[in-house]
Design a protein around this motif. Sequence first.
Motif, mmCIF file in Angstrom:
data_model
loop_
_atom_site.group_PDB
_atom_site.id
_atom_site.type_symbol
_atom_site.label_atom_id
_atom_site.label_comp_id
_atom_site.label_asym_id
_atom_site.label_seq_id
_atom_site.Cartn_x
_atom_site.Cartn_y
_atom_site.Cartn_z
ATOM 1 N N ARG A 42 -17.075 46.619 -58.761
ATOM 2 C CA ARG A 42 -17.982 47.697 -58.346
ATOM 3 C C ARG A 42 -19.344 47.608 -59.039
ATOM 4 O O ARG A 42 -20.294 48.271 -58.652
ATOM 5 C CB ARG A 42 -17.343 49.057 -58.645
ATOM 6 N N LEU A 43 -19.405 46.775 -60.075
ATOM 7 C CA LEU A 43 -20.648 46.713 -60.845
ATOM 8 C C LEU A 43 -21.771 46.033 -60.086
ATOM 9 O O LEU A 43 -22.934 46.106 -60.469
ATOM 10 C CB LEU A 43 -20.401 45.974 -62.157
ATOM 11 N N THR A 44 -21.387 45.371 -59.005
ATOM 12 C CA THR A 44 -22.412 44.621 -58.282
ATOM 13 C C THR A 44 -23.613 45.496 -57.958
ATOM 14 O O THR A 44 -24.751 45.082 -58.046
ATOM 15 C CB THR A 44 -21.820 44.055 -56.978
ATOM 16 N N THR A 45 -23.335 46.715 -57.598
ATOM 17 C CA THR A 45 -24.444 47.560 -57.164
ATOM 18 C C THR A 45 -24.762 48.659 -58.167
ATOM 19 O O THR A 45 -25.605 49.497 -57.921
ATOM 20 C CB THR A 45 -24.107 48.216 -55.812
ATOM 21 N N GLU A 46 -24.098 48.635 -59.291
ATOM 22 C CA GLU A 46 -24.227 49.756 -60.210
ATOM 23 C C GLU A 46 -24.440 49.238 -61.635
ATOM 24 O O GLU A 46 -23.636 48.458 -62.142
ATOM 25 C CB GLU A 46 -22.913 50.563 -60.163
ATOM 26 N N ASP A 47 -25.491 49.672 -62.280
ATOM 27 C CA ASP A 47 -25.717 49.237 -63.654
ATOM 28 C C ASP A 47 -24.935 50.117 -64.618
ATOM 29 O O ASP A 47 -24.885 51.348 -64.451
ATOM 30 C CB ASP A 47 -27.203 49.306 -63.989
ATOM 31 N N ARG A 48 -24.343 49.508 -65.615
ATOM 32 C CA ARG A 48 -23.563 50.276 -66.584
ATOM 33 C C ARG A 48 -24.494 50.936 -67.593
ATOM 34 O O ARG A 48 -25.290 50.222 -68.233
ATOM 35 C CB ARG A 48 -22.572 49.354 -67.292
ATOM 36 N N PRO A 49 -24.392 52.240 -67.773
ATOM 37 C CA PRO A 49 -25.256 52.881 -68.778
ATOM 38 C C PRO A 49 -24.956 52.338 -70.170
ATOM 39 O O PRO A 49 -23.794 52.082 -70.505
ATOM 40 C CB PRO A 49 -24.898 54.364 -68.659
ATOM 41 N N GLY A 50 -25.969 52.175 -70.972
ATOM 42 C CA GLY A 50 -25.779 51.667 -72.324
ATOM 43 C C GLY A 50 -25.662 50.157 -72.375
ATOM 44 O O GLY A 50 -25.649 49.570 -73.438
ATOM 45 N N HIS A 51 -25.544 49.522 -71.219
ATOM 46 C CA HIS A 51 -25.532 48.062 -71.187
ATOM 47 C C HIS A 51 -26.928 47.555 -70.807
ATOM 48 O O HIS A 51 -27.793 48.317 -70.407
ATOM 49 C CB HIS A 51 -24.511 47.545 -70.180
ATOM 50 N N ALA A 52 -27.060 46.257 -70.897
ATOM 51 C CA ALA A 52 -28.364 45.657 -70.626
ATOM 52 C C ALA A 52 -28.492 45.258 -69.161
ATOM 53 O O ALA A 52 -29.392 44.492 -68.806
ATOM 54 C CB ALA A 52 -28.553 44.442 -71.532
ATOM 55 N N ASP A 53 -27.641 45.771 -68.315
ATOM 56 C CA ASP A 53 -27.604 45.292 -66.931
ATOM 57 C C ASP A 53 -28.972 45.335 -66.262
ATOM 58 O O ASP A 53 -29.426 44.364 -65.660
ATOM 59 C CB ASP A 53 -26.609 46.136 -66.115
ATOM 60 N N LYS A 54 -29.624 46.482 -66.358
ATOM 61 C CA LYS A 54 -30.900 46.631 -65.646
ATOM 62 C C LYS A 54 -31.969 45.706 -66.243
ATOM 63 O O LYS A 54 -32.730 45.054 -65.524
ATOM 64 C CB LYS A 54 -31.364 48.090 -65.721
ATOM 65 N N VAL A 55 -32.012 45.667 -67.565
ATOM 66 C CA VAL A 55 -33.006 44.824 -68.232
ATOM 67 C C VAL A 55 -32.806 43.365 -67.850
ATOM 68 O O VAL A 55 -33.753 42.635 -67.539
ATOM 69 C CB VAL A 55 -32.897 44.999 -69.769
#
Lengths: 345, 345, 345, 345
Positions: free
Chosen positions: D95-108
């Motif tokens: 499910r992470l494909t479309t959703e960035d995990r808060p507190g992780h560096a996904d978006k950055v």
Amino acid sequence: MNTFGELFRVTTFGESHGPALGAVIDGCPAGVPLTREQVQAALDRRRPGQSAVTTARAEPDQVELLSGLYQGKTLGTPIAAVVRNQDQRSQDYARLTTEDRPGHADKVWRDRFRHRDPRGGGRTSGRETLSRVIGGAVAEAFLARELPALKVVGWVSQVGPIVAPLPPPGLTRAQVDLEKTRCADAASARAMEALIVDAKAKGDSWGGSLHVRVEGMPVGLGEPVFGKLKALLSMALGSIGAVTGVVWGPADLEAQLKEPGTVFHARTPQGTPSDVYGGIQGGLSNGEPLLVRALFKPPATLTDHAKAGRHDPCILPRAVPVAEAMVAMVLADLYLFTLARPHRE
Amino acid sequence: MNTFGELFRVTTFGESHGPALGAVIDGCPAGVPLTREQVQAALDRRRPGQSAVTTARAEPDQVELLSGLYQGKTLGTPIAAVVRNQDQRSQDYARLTTEDRPGHADKVWRDRFRHRDPRGGGRTSGRETLSRVIGGAVAEAFLARELPALKVVGWVSQVGPIVAPLPPPGLTRAQVDLEKTRCADAASARAMEALIVDAKAKGDSWGGSLHVRVEGMPVGLGEPVFGKLKALLSMALGSIGAVTGVVWGPADLEAQLKEPGTVFHARTPQGTPSDVYGGIQGGLSNGEPLLVRALFKPPATLTDHAKAGRHDPCILPRAVPVAEAMVAMVLADLYLFTLARPHRE
Amino acid sequence: MNTFGELFRVTTFGESHGPALGAVIDGCPAGVPLTREQVQAALDRRRPGQSAVTTARAEPDQVELLSGLYQGKTLGTPIAAVVRNQDQRSQDYARLTTEDRPGHADKVWRDRFRHRDPRGGGRTSGRETLSRVIGGAVAEAFLARELPALKVVGWVSQVGPIVAPLPPPGLTRAQVDLEKTRCADAASARAMEALIVDAKAKGDSWGGSLHVRVEGMPVGLGEPVFGKLKALLSMALGSIGAVTGVVWGPADLEAQLKEPGTVFHARTPQGTPSDVYGGIQGGLSNGEPLLVRALFKPPATLTDHAKAGRHDPCILPRAVPVAEAMVAMVLADLYLFTLARPHRE
Amino acid sequence: MNTFGELFRVTTFGESHGPALGAVIDGCPAGVPLTREQVQAALDRRRPGQSAVTTARAEPDQVELLSGLYQGKTLGTPIAAVVRNQDQRSQDYARLTTEDRPGHADKVWRDRFRHRDPRGGGRTSGRETLSRVIGGAVAEAFLARELPALKVVGWVSQVGPIVAPLPPPGLTRAQVDLEKTRCADAASARAMEALIVDAKAKGDSWGGSLHVRVEGMPVGLGEPVFGKLKALLSMALGSIGAVTGVVWGPADLEAQLKEPGTVFHARTPQGTPSDVYGGIQGGLSNGEPLLVRALFKPPATLTDHAKAGRHDPCILPRAVPVAEAMVAMVLADLYLFTLARPHRE
């Protein structure tokens, strides 16, 4: 020192008679289309056992990519590639434990490393170049995205006394690969082939030279003053085991150096396959086709003819993809440097 | 990319028409005897305006050492050296602001850097090599302490059509410097000198080659696989502006490459001035004298003959100390690498 | 190892009691507006002898730029800068020849280098940081062109027991420089000043900490995995002589580490001066203000109070521009790396 | 930037959800006793799924050595090591494909790389540290040969509010490993364990700190000025994902910084487990035990408690061997540098 490049970095590993060889490519940006098949195809062009002019060793050399890829594109993370050794036959080399091979670096290596891998050439083996071809395949995939007009093509230009003429512009790898010797000129190729087959039978060997030409070059690749394009090409090609010289510019450089400057420079043929500068001025590419020549000494010969079949009587045909790979790695590295230098007016 | 070496690092700076040029040498260990006079003596060998065969520019090129020394010994800290520009006469170059010099890298440089220093060649000027000579002088001081038997000696081996024979072992720099052309063979030197003086008068120029030989070499200098001695020598010499090729091994390599391996390798003359491998096997020094040749294209010629006197008609005589410096820097760097690799049985 | 950075490279040289100190900046692109006055202004902020809270040594520290500039813009070539030593008074240190200073690195240095420069601290002197400020000034000039919104501002956040509150966003260097202590909070500044003046009189000293905040940060600076932004900041600040720790993120990190993750991460205050991560996630900048703190031990104290005036009782005020310079160098280097990694979808 | 070290170089590769992770160690000299079992034992100490205080993921993490070894000794060539991923369960992350995990560096990460590996953390995953442990195991094998008295031992010194006392000298890894939390003080260990088990149940997490102490240190490790021992340790530890600060010297540094210099420096306890300088003076090791502390933020917590069991509620116990590995790599690299700097009187 087993890493080549500063920004596009290729680290190689592996002994010719150990479990595997491979490379880690670091610095390849994300989003570059790349498949295992592309890398395999590059390795297949270097593979031994393909014709009468190469060693009889049959090595399938199947590559596995362990990291850095997802769904056919690079991730921007290190790309690790591994090729298992299969046809090691290290027993062939058993007697070498106590005996240095004349013409090889065995003694020198032992003086330096205080030992020598008795299984064979180790890192001085020509088999090490497999890792370079992997690095070159990734470099070319990257260059294909960034500089689609760029074409790196090498060919065998000399085997012993046979010197082939400079091929016309637009030469392709497919054309070169039609010849077992990878000489682009059919008549010269015939003569070279005869020489090599004869040497193979006799346990003799031949040196010579290859050329690499790059068409579709951008202007300005190269870093002053120690990272000049020609300096890095010299290092790249000079690092190949049997290379004993690197020259760039015209094919008949030795003859031209006997002419005065007014004649030498007047020859500059703008728009021809390669200008008198070999595509390099002030250390930077000038947009003309790049032309570089690597001289190869003949492989060391074995007095034990029974083993001759397991060595290449002339490594030039198989060295062509290796030289192309080194050139591609230099270009990828220098191209990244141009991005890292946002010069403005 | 203005730094050469990994452990013995030479960073160069300065434009030919700016305030100063210089170098910072980092990695030279503490306790090496070194004086300003030694560095100055090295620079004096490269200085222009010394004879009829060089440019008429008179540049005193006095070096100042700013750091890294105390009471005649190195401190183990960076050694900074500066040479002020004096005879700049940049007005000579005034018209170049809007006009690119044919045969020079002016246009390529501007395409890359989005501008070109209108005062002159900037970093592509031959004057940049002054910094290399400084680096080489420090490298030699270090090598003299560590490997006292080692001697790096270069000479001009070809000017245009004149090819000099390989000099006997034991040749010294003092002997070479007796000839204005720095050709070690007196008869060839005469012929070269006549050629160059004639070219100077006509506004013409000559290329050719120089050799560098290193006697007293230790065994095992060089790093597998990309840091091979021959790879680094190629890069080092290939980074000099006018160099258009680097070959190592026998003086008549082109001829020998036409011979089969059984002949080529049988020639190996142990104990002679240089063996067939040029002192390198497996990428490492083998203890034999190192022999390397750098090919130089003729300097670009000027249509404006009035300026001809301000350029070298043949840079080879003055390139000898530059090439020696680059070789010394490679050897110092690789020697430190051997210390950094404590291989044991 | 006297070079900092990979693409934006700053090589420093010079002993505190030798002829000069300086730096060579390599990798700064062409066309960046830069003047000697800019570099001098940066040095002036670090200069000693400016107030009651610093050493009484008066060093004019005039910088000269030797290369890399033309008509107020960078040439894309190495920028060499030199500062002559003037007020050396090395006789003050004469007795040190045979005596190691307690709390200094004299003995360690001699064990390693087999000698110690008897004239003084040599490269371990705080005077070495002058070269860093030069490098930082060039880095900031480059960043100003590329990322005009970016502001690097440091301040003293602790002197001994006095801990200042985190200043509001938008703090400027001009505001910080209004205080001799460079503490941005007026009340804390008064208390710190009193402490330092008292220590100076007694021959005592104080440590503490400074903060550097960067507003206007781009997203994505940092290189996985060893070149993370936080790793390079730690190295950069940790390389300053008296620094004894580097932490990033919230000002009261020690307190927050006592809280569970649900509390720690819930605090993330998007849009405030600095988030709980100090502007770094996954090793990369996240676009929030960067906040980093460097802890400084108190300077070693001298039993000879007569000399106390010649040493800083608290180096923090003068360390602020040094820390800012190191941060700017890291950002310039990492920014160039983002250009050198053309990631695409 | 995926390579750590200059002379002892560790290049890492691999994504947490790709085929494999691994490392190539280049620069380890020949003749160092090293077996697969040694490397495996190091990995086993880092392995998850070992106790109630770690993630429930069970990863056998079996290492294979592909090169650089022969008959139980290093060859002086690159050592390549590979660990296959097994328990990937990447569907967990679907499910992470479309959703960035808060507190992780996904978006950055996506902002920088223009994509994010939807299979999981990729190179930002804690699993990346496996490659560091491999590098550390080789570094320790080398150090064991060269500096047999040297012992690198880490322990958990703080979990949330629980701060353990500094353990006595001579602490061993075996002693540390007796505690699931790797806290060397039994009472503190009990309290930490309770906190972590509780957090695991609640989907919460804890940060804290670990210490690494090195006994048997030689004098003089470190390179002026940017390669100071403390600078490299900061970078090495600061490059670990969750580390948010690195301090060296006394365990209660924050408290000591509130004292004046006369008190701070007077404390120097020669011969005790660690002196006030943490074993570092002038950037070089002074022969005293080295003591460094790394601060860790709590792992980002998941709102989805069902997954909580698959993440470490506190990574400190498993981070101990990672931190030890980084310290060992720094020491091996700097030790080689001391050899490469033959300073003499």
